[in-house]
Design a protein around this motif. Structure first.
Motif, PDB file in Angstrom:
ATOM      1  N   GLU A 134    -107.877  44.381  18.464  1.00 24.58           N
ATOM      2  CA  GLU A 134    -107.158  45.583  18.880  1.00 24.58           C
ATOM      3  C   GLU A 134    -105.691  45.509  18.464  1.00 24.58           C
ATOM      4  N   GLY A 135    -105.139  44.298  18.479  1.00 29.42           N
ATOM      5  CA  GLY A 135    -103.755  44.109  18.051  1.00 29.42           C
ATOM      6  C   GLY A 135    -103.555  44.330  16.572  1.00 29.42           C
ATOM      7  N   VAL A 136    -104.624  44.161  15.793  1.00 30.11           N
ATOM      8  CA  VAL A 136    -104.562  44.418  14.350  1.00 30.11           C
ATOM      9  C   VAL A 136    -104.615  45.914  14.065  1.00 30.11           C
ATOM     10  N   GLY A 137    -105.408  46.646  14.841  1.00 33.29           N
ATOM     11  CA  GLY A 137    -105.559  48.083  14.646  1.00 33.29           C
ATOM     12  C   GLY A 137    -106.583  48.412  13.583  1.00 33.29           C
ATOM     13  N   MET A 143    -102.703  47.119   4.802  1.00 40.86           N
ATOM     14  CA  MET A 143    -103.939  47.829   5.127  1.00 40.86           C
ATOM     15  C   MET A 143    -104.232  47.861   6.625  1.00 40.86           C
ATOM     16  N   ALA A 144    -103.592  46.991   7.398  1.00 40.19           N
ATOM     17  CA  ALA A 144    -103.851  46.913   8.839  1.00 40.19           C
ATOM     18  C   ALA A 144    -102.831  47.749   9.592  1.00 40.19           C
ATOM     19  N   GLU A 145    -103.313  48.628  10.424  1.00 36.74           N
ATOM     20  CA  GLU A 145    -102.478  49.604  11.124  1.00 36.74           C
ATOM     21  C   GLU A 145    -101.285  48.976  11.842  1.00 36.74           C
ATOM     22  N   LYS A 146    -101.501  47.869  12.554  1.00 42.34           N
ATOM     23  CA  LYS A 146    -100.450  47.324  13.407  1.00 42.34           C
ATOM     24  C   LYS A 146     -99.805  46.058  12.852  1.00 42.34           C
ATOM     25  N   ALA A 147    -100.190  45.644  11.659  1.00 39.71           N
ATOM     26  CA  ALA A 147     -99.579  44.447  11.070  1.00 39.71           C
ATOM     27  C   ALA A 147     -98.147  44.764  10.652  1.00 39.71           C
ATOM     28  N   PRO A 148     -97.202  43.859  10.915  1.00 45.31           N
ATOM     29  CA  PRO A 148     -95.821  44.098  10.500  1.00 45.31           C
ATOM     30  C   PRO A 148     -95.716  44.354   9.002  1.00 45.31           C
ATOM     31  N   GLU A 198    -118.170  29.602  15.737  1.00 45.71           N
ATOM     32  CA  GLU A 198    -117.108  28.935  14.980  1.00 45.71           C
ATOM     33  C   GLU A 198    -116.036  28.325  15.885  1.00 45.71           C
ATOM     34  N   TYR A 199    -115.962  28.749  17.141  1.00 43.36           N
ATOM     35  CA  TYR A 199    -114.995  28.208  18.114  1.00 43.36           C
ATOM     36  C   TYR A 199    -113.555  28.337  17.612  1.00 43.36           C
ATOM     37  N   LEU A 200    -113.242  29.469  16.980  1.00 43.08           N
ATOM     38  CA  LEU A 200    -111.885  29.723  16.503  1.00 43.08           C
ATOM     39  C   LEU A 200    -111.033  30.421  17.553  1.00 43.08           C
ATOM     40  N   LYS A 201    -111.674  30.997  18.545  1.00 36.68           N
ATOM     41  CA  LYS A 201    -110.989  31.629  19.659  1.00 36.68           C
ATOM     42  C   LYS A 201    -111.663  31.193  20.948  1.00 36.68           C
ATOM     43  N   ALA A 202    -110.915  31.255  22.044  1.00 38.62           N
ATOM     44  CA  ALA A 202    -111.411  30.726  23.309  1.00 38.62           C
ATOM     45  C   ALA A 202    -112.521  31.557  23.922  1.00 38.62           C
ATOM     46  N   SER A 203    -112.564  32.857  23.613  1.00 41.17           N
ATOM     47  CA  SER A 203    -113.574  33.715  24.227  1.00 41.17           C
ATOM     48  C   SER A 203    -113.745  34.984  23.402  1.00 41.17           C
ATOM     49  N   PRO A 204    -114.895  35.661  23.556  1.00 37.64           N
ATOM     50  CA  PRO A 204    -115.079  36.946  22.879  1.00 37.64           C
ATOM     51  C   PRO A 204    -114.014  37.967  23.270  1.00 37.64           C
ATOM     52  N   GLU A 205    -113.582  37.930  24.521  1.00 35.69           N
ATOM     53  CA  GLU A 205    -112.558  38.871  24.974  1.00 35.69           C
ATOM     54  C   GLU A 205    -111.251  38.673  24.214  1.00 35.69           C
ATOM     55  N   ILE A 206    -110.882  37.423  23.951  1.00 35.39           N
ATOM     56  CA  ILE A 206    -109.655  37.157  23.197  1.00 35.39           C
ATOM     57  C   ILE A 206    -109.799  37.650  21.763  1.00 35.39           C
ATOM     58  N   VAL A 207    -110.982  37.477  21.166  1.00 35.27           N
ATOM     59  CA  VAL A 207    -111.222  38.014  19.821  1.00 35.27           C
ATOM     60  C   VAL A 207    -111.076  39.536  19.841  1.00 35.27           C
ATOM     61  N   GLY A 231    -118.666  44.175  13.111  1.00 28.79           N
ATOM     62  CA  GLY A 231    -119.650  44.251  14.183  1.00 28.79           C
ATOM     63  C   GLY A 231    -119.204  43.516  15.436  1.00 28.79           C
ATOM     64  N   PRO A 232    -119.545  44.044  16.617  1.00 28.72           N
ATOM     65  CA  PRO A 232    -119.145  43.397  17.869  1.00 28.72           C
ATOM     66  C   PRO A 232    -119.724  42.000  18.036  1.00 28.72           C
ATOM     67  N   GLN A 233    -120.842  41.704  17.370  1.00 30.64           N
ATOM     68  CA  GLN A 233    -121.421  40.374  17.482  1.00 30.64           C
ATOM     69  C   GLN A 233    -120.515  39.296  16.900  1.00 30.64           C
ATOM     70  N   LEU A 234    -119.629  39.703  15.977  1.00 32.04           N
ATOM     71  CA  LEU A 234    -118.708  38.726  15.386  1.00 32.04           C
ATOM     72  C   LEU A 234    -117.706  38.208  16.419  1.00 32.04           C
ATOM     73  N   GLU A 235    -117.475  38.987  17.475  1.00 34.84           N
ATOM     74  CA  GLU A 235    -116.591  38.516  18.543  1.00 34.84           C
ATOM     75  C   GLU A 235    -117.158  37.255  19.183  1.00 34.84           C
TER      76      GLU A 235
END
Length: 258
Positions: free
Chosen positions: A117-120, A191-196, A103-112, A83-87
């Motif tokens: 998107e990088g995970v795919g 399982m993740a599209e863009k994960a190495p 949780e303050y694990l990332k600096a902003s919702p945009e970075i999340v 869900g987008p709320q998790l961002e």
């Protein structure tokens, strides 16, 4: 090499105290299997118990079998939408979700958002995901990955064994962003599209499990083909040929002056 053999070799390589686990997809519930949420609503806490507790049966979850699971775990294993709320929850919070809890694990919702998107896309490997000790299996039901737990020295040595047969100095072992279920399941199981692909994943990278995951332990999630290569390399590697270096019986006092 059977799944049981791979588990024994990984145990030897890391001198592991807990049971290596294997992860695979299945269209049916495994014989004797237990729904993972009956052990714990947190997927990864239940998985850790499967490694630590000698009498734990095969665990499964998936399509139609995720009731009671945390929403993040459902999304990160591909059985539901993240869900987008998790961002907001993962970063700085939102007054419209959980009264601003964050949780303050990332600096902003945009970075999340951009990190996701990088995970795919995340595609589950079957109707169910099954997690069970390697020692339970002789035949291979299509194991995607292996998961091991150890102290820092054990995981360092297993990571070095990953590098043993590789010419790539950087990517064979990764510490990727994401929840613990991504480090333990999603990324190593492909399982993740863009994960190495073909990389081992150290973890957990998510500190929210620190209240139950022992402070002296780490994890390494290993794709199945890579695990087989590690086992084939073991007898030629430093772990077998120079065990006193890999696992020294005594250590220097670095603070002691010459």
């Amino acid at each position: 090499m059977s799944i049981k053999d791979i588990g024994e070799k990984l145990t030897e390589a890391g001198r592991l105290k807990s049971r290596p686990l294997c992860i695979y997809g299945s269209e049916t519930v495994p014989e004797g299997g237990v729904l993972i949420t009956s052990v714990d609503k947190c997927l990864v806490k239940a998985i850790f118990k499967a490694s630590q507790c000698g009498d734990m049966p095969p665990l499964y979850f998936g399509k139609g079998a995720v009731a009671g699971c945390c929403p993040g775990g459902i999304g990160w294993t591909g059985y539901g939408r993240i869900g987008p709320q998790l961002e907001f929850f993962v970063s700085t919070g939102s007054p419209t979700f959980r009264n601003g809890e964050a949780e303050y694990l990332k600096a902003s919702p945009e970075i999340v958002r951009r990190s996701k998107e990088g995970v795919g896309e995340i595609a589950p490997p079957g109707t169910y995901i099954v997690v069970r000790p390697c020692a339970d299996l002789d035949s291979d039901p299509g194991v995607r990955s292996f998961l091991c737990f150890g102290n820092s020295e054990q995981i360092r040595n297993m990571s070095s064994l990953v590098h043993f047969g590789s010419t790539d100095p950087f990517n064979p072992v990764l510490a990727a962003w994401g929840p613990t279920c991504a480090s333990w399941i999603t990324y190593p199981a492909g399982m993740a599209e863009k994960a190495p692909r073909g990389s081992a994943y150290l973890g957990p990278m998510d500190p929210t499990g620190n209240n139950w995951f022992p402070e002296g332990l780490m994890s390494i999630g290993i794709p199945a083909d890579l695990a087989r290569s590690m086992c084939e390399d073991l007898d030629s590697s430093f772990i077998v040929r120079r065990p006193h270096v890999a696992y020294p019986g005594s250590r220097e006092d670095v603070c002691k002056l010459p």
